[in-house]
Design a protein around this motif. Structure first.
Motif, PDB file in Angstrom:
ATOM      1  N   VAL A 171      39.525  51.607  39.723  1.00 55.01           N
ATOM      2  CA  VAL A 171      40.498  51.444  40.807  1.00 55.01           C
ATOM      3  C   VAL A 171      41.753  52.261  40.522  1.00 55.01           C
ATOM      4  CG1 VAL A 171      42.046  49.773  41.913  1.00 55.01           C
ATOM      5  CG2 VAL A 171      39.701  49.168  41.491  1.00 55.01           C
ATOM      6  N   GLU A 172      42.227  52.957  41.525  1.00 56.26           N
ATOM      7  CA  GLU A 172      43.484  53.707  41.436  1.00 56.26           C
ATOM      8  C   GLU A 172      44.474  53.069  42.389  1.00 56.26           C
ATOM      9  OE1 GLU A 172      44.429  56.398  39.544  1.00 56.26           O
ATOM     10  OE2 GLU A 172      42.574  56.121  38.438  1.00 56.26           O
ATOM     11  N   PRO A 173      45.744  53.087  42.175  1.00 62.38           N
ATOM     12  CA  PRO A 173      46.470  53.496  40.981  1.00 62.38           C
ATOM     13  C   PRO A 173      46.361  52.448  39.871  1.00 62.38           C
ATOM     14  CG  PRO A 173      47.999  52.722  42.649  1.00 62.38           C
ATOM     15  CD  PRO A 173      46.630  52.706  43.271  1.00 62.38           C
ATOM     16  N   ASP A 174      46.562  52.906  38.630  1.00 65.22           N
ATOM     17  CA  ASP A 174      46.403  52.035  37.455  1.00 65.22           C
ATOM     18  C   ASP A 174      47.376  50.861  37.450  1.00 65.22           C
ATOM     19  OD1 ASP A 174      44.296  53.406  36.349  1.00 65.22           O
ATOM     20  OD2 ASP A 174      45.578  54.797  35.259  1.00 65.22           O
ATOM     21  N   ILE A 175      48.565  51.065  38.020  1.00 67.19           N
ATOM     22  CA  ILE A 175      49.588  50.011  38.028  1.00 67.19           C
ATOM     23  C   ILE A 175      49.095  48.791  38.813  1.00 67.19           C
ATOM     24  CG2 ILE A 175      51.936  49.445  38.783  1.00 67.19           C
ATOM     25  CD1 ILE A 175      52.493  52.526  38.422  1.00 67.19           C
ATOM     26  N   LEU A 176      48.318  49.031  39.876  1.00 70.26           N
ATOM     27  CA  LEU A 176      47.844  47.937  40.727  1.00 70.26           C
ATOM     28  C   LEU A 176      46.468  47.407  40.323  1.00 70.26           C
ATOM     29  CD1 LEU A 176      49.026  49.330  44.152  1.00 70.26           C
ATOM     30  CD2 LEU A 176      50.017  47.437  42.917  1.00 70.26           C
ATOM     31  N   LYS A 177      45.903  47.934  39.226  1.00 74.66           N
ATOM     32  CA  LYS A 177      44.571  47.502  38.786  1.00 74.66           C
ATOM     33  C   LYS A 177      44.543  46.009  38.474  1.00 74.66           C
ATOM     34  CE  LYS A 177      42.181  50.571  36.541  1.00 74.66           C
ATOM     35  NZ  LYS A 177      41.568  51.422  35.529  1.00 74.66           N
ATOM     36  N   PHE A 178      45.632  45.504  37.872  1.00 75.88           N
ATOM     37  CA  PHE A 178      45.714  44.086  37.524  1.00 75.88           C
ATOM     38  C   PHE A 178      45.639  43.207  38.774  1.00 75.88           C
ATOM     39  CE2 PHE A 178      48.265  40.240  36.691  1.00 75.88           C
ATOM     40  CZ  PHE A 178      47.483  39.689  35.692  1.00 75.88           C
ATOM     41  N   LYS A 179      46.210  43.677  39.887  1.00 74.28           N
ATOM     42  CA  LYS A 179      46.180  42.917  41.151  1.00 74.28           C
ATOM     43  C   LYS A 179      44.754  42.681  41.617  1.00 74.28           C
ATOM     44  CE  LYS A 179      50.203  41.750  42.751  1.00 74.28           C
ATOM     45  NZ  LYS A 179      50.469  40.339  42.883  1.00 74.28           N
ATOM     46  N   VAL A 180      43.876  43.678  41.429  1.00 72.02           N
ATOM     47  CA  VAL A 180      42.472  43.556  41.840  1.00 72.02           C
ATOM     48  C   VAL A 180      41.752  42.549  40.949  1.00 72.02           C
ATOM     49  CG1 VAL A 180      40.285  44.796  42.097  1.00 72.02           C
ATOM     50  CG2 VAL A 180      42.410  45.884  42.753  1.00 72.02           C
ATOM     51  N   TYR A 181      42.129  42.519  39.657  1.00 72.62           N
ATOM     52  CA  TYR A 181      41.479  41.611  38.712  1.00 72.62           C
ATOM     53  C   TYR A 181      41.954  40.166  38.822  1.00 72.62           C
ATOM     54  CZ  TYR A 181      39.305  45.485  36.208  1.00 72.62           C
ATOM     55  OH  TYR A 181      38.538  46.566  35.871  1.00 72.62           O
ATOM     56  N   GLU A 182      43.048  39.917  39.555  1.00 72.88           N
ATOM     57  CA  GLU A 182      43.610  38.565  39.630  1.00 72.88           C
ATOM     58  C   GLU A 182      42.597  37.480  39.999  1.00 72.88           C
ATOM     59  OE1 GLU A 182      47.110  38.741  42.067  1.00 72.88           O
ATOM     60  OE2 GLU A 182      48.381  39.217  40.375  1.00 72.88           O
ATOM     61  N   PRO A 183      41.788  37.651  41.069  1.00 70.53           N
ATOM     62  CA  PRO A 183      40.816  36.586  41.387  1.00 70.53           C
ATOM     63  C   PRO A 183      39.841  36.320  40.240  1.00 70.53           C
ATOM     64  CG  PRO A 183      40.911  38.196  43.161  1.00 70.53           C
ATOM     65  CD  PRO A 183      41.735  38.738  42.046  1.00 70.53           C
ATOM     66  N   ILE A 184      39.414  37.380  39.547  1.00 73.51           N
ATOM     67  CA  ILE A 184      38.466  37.238  38.434  1.00 73.51           C
ATOM     68  C   ILE A 184      39.132  36.530  37.256  1.00 73.51           C
ATOM     69  CG2 ILE A 184      36.956  38.507  36.846  1.00 73.51           C
ATOM     70  CD1 ILE A 184      37.068  40.807  39.009  1.00 73.51           C
ATOM     71  N   LEU A 185      40.359  36.919  36.946  1.00 74.28           N
ATOM     72  CA  LEU A 185      41.077  36.323  35.814  1.00 74.28           C
ATOM     73  C   LEU A 185      41.473  34.875  36.076  1.00 74.28           C
ATOM     74  CD1 LEU A 185      43.392  39.351  34.961  1.00 74.28           C
ATOM     75  CD2 LEU A 185      41.359  38.627  33.702  1.00 74.28           C
ATOM     76  N   ALA A 208      38.160  37.350  46.578  1.00 72.93           N
ATOM     77  CA  ALA A 208      38.357  35.895  46.491  1.00 72.93           C
ATOM     78  C   ALA A 208      37.602  35.165  47.597  1.00 72.93           C
ATOM     79  CB  ALA A 208      39.846  35.571  46.553  1.00 72.93           C
ATOM     80  N   LYS A 209      37.692  35.684  48.826  1.00 69.29           N
ATOM     81  CA  LYS A 209      37.023  35.023  49.952  1.00 69.29           C
ATOM     82  C   LYS A 209      35.506  35.060  49.815  1.00 69.29           C
ATOM     83  CE  LYS A 209      38.762  35.798  54.196  1.00 69.29           C
ATOM     84  NZ  LYS A 209      39.444  36.551  55.276  1.00 69.29           N
ATOM     85  N   SER A 210      34.970  36.167  49.277  1.00 67.69           N
ATOM     86  CA  SER A 210      33.517  36.280  49.160  1.00 67.69           C
ATOM     87  C   SER A 210      32.955  35.326  48.105  1.00 67.69           C
ATOM     88  CB  SER A 210      33.103  37.719  48.854  1.00 67.69           C
ATOM     89  OG  SER A 210      33.545  38.099  47.584  1.00 67.69           O
ATOM     90  N   ILE A 211      33.681  35.160  46.985  1.00 70.31           N
ATOM     91  CA  ILE A 211      33.183  34.243  45.952  1.00 70.31           C
ATOM     92  C   ILE A 211      33.248  32.792  46.426  1.00 70.31           C
ATOM     93  CG2 ILE A 211      35.299  33.908  44.577  1.00 70.31           C
ATOM     94  CD1 ILE A 211      31.862  34.560  43.072  1.00 70.31           C
ATOM     95  N   VAL A 212      34.279  32.454  47.204  1.00 69.79           N
ATOM     96  CA  VAL A 212      34.383  31.096  47.771  1.00 69.79           C
ATOM     97  C   VAL A 212      33.250  30.864  48.767  1.00 69.79           C
ATOM     98  CG1 VAL A 212      35.779  29.608  49.256  1.00 69.79           C
ATOM     99  CG2 VAL A 212      36.853  30.817  47.365  1.00 69.79           C
TER     100      VAL A 212
END
Length: 142
Positions: free
Chosen positions: A38-52, A85-89
């Motif tokens: 995922v680009e940009p690297d700064i926002l990569k953590f935002k994508v991982y939030e549901p998983i984390l 998040a919505k898909s896993i729910v």
């Protein structure tokens, strides 16, 4: 168990993300490439939030395919995390059980409501008599 392929559509501004969730071995792909790219690297953590938030063990037995288009970098990232998040729910509701679905939902809602609920704000259209939606041209009396 056949694949659950519920279209979990998420929007942020003009970006739209559609997630397909099915039984698998824990692959999460974004526009055909792994989610790690995922680009940009700064926002990569935002994508991982549901998983984390819920733990990678909940995502270990599902494959999620996400398509995203429109908008800018940031709004695409927010649309992706919401679709994830919505898909896993939705998967847990359909194939696992209601209790674990409610548990996931509570975790997401306590952390950040925008993971499950879309942001309704949209750009207001420009009107005549001014430079923008609300701004008016300057007026002079003499």
């Amino acid at each position: 168990m056949t694949g659950f392929s519920g279209h979990n559509q998420s929007k942020a501004k003009t970006a739209t993300a559609v997630a397909h969730c099915k039984a698998g071995k824990g692959l999460i792909r974004l526009n055909g490439s792994p989610i790690e790219l995922v680009e940009p690297d700064i926002l990569k953590f935002k994508v991982y939030e549901p998983i984390l938030r819920v733990g990678s063990d909940k995502f270990a037995n599902v494959d999620i395919r996400i398509r995203v288009k429109g908008g800018g970098h940031t709004s695409q990232i927010y649309a992706i995390r919401q679709a994830l998040a919505k898909s896993i729910v939705a998967y847990y509701q359909k194939y696992v059980d209601e209790a674990s679905k409610n548990e996931l939902k509570q975790i997401f809602l306590q952390y950040d409501r925008t993971l499950l609920v879309a942001d309704p704000r949209r750009c207001e259209p420009k009107k005549f008599g001014g430079a923008g939606a609300r701004a008016r041209y300057q007026k002079s009396y003499r």
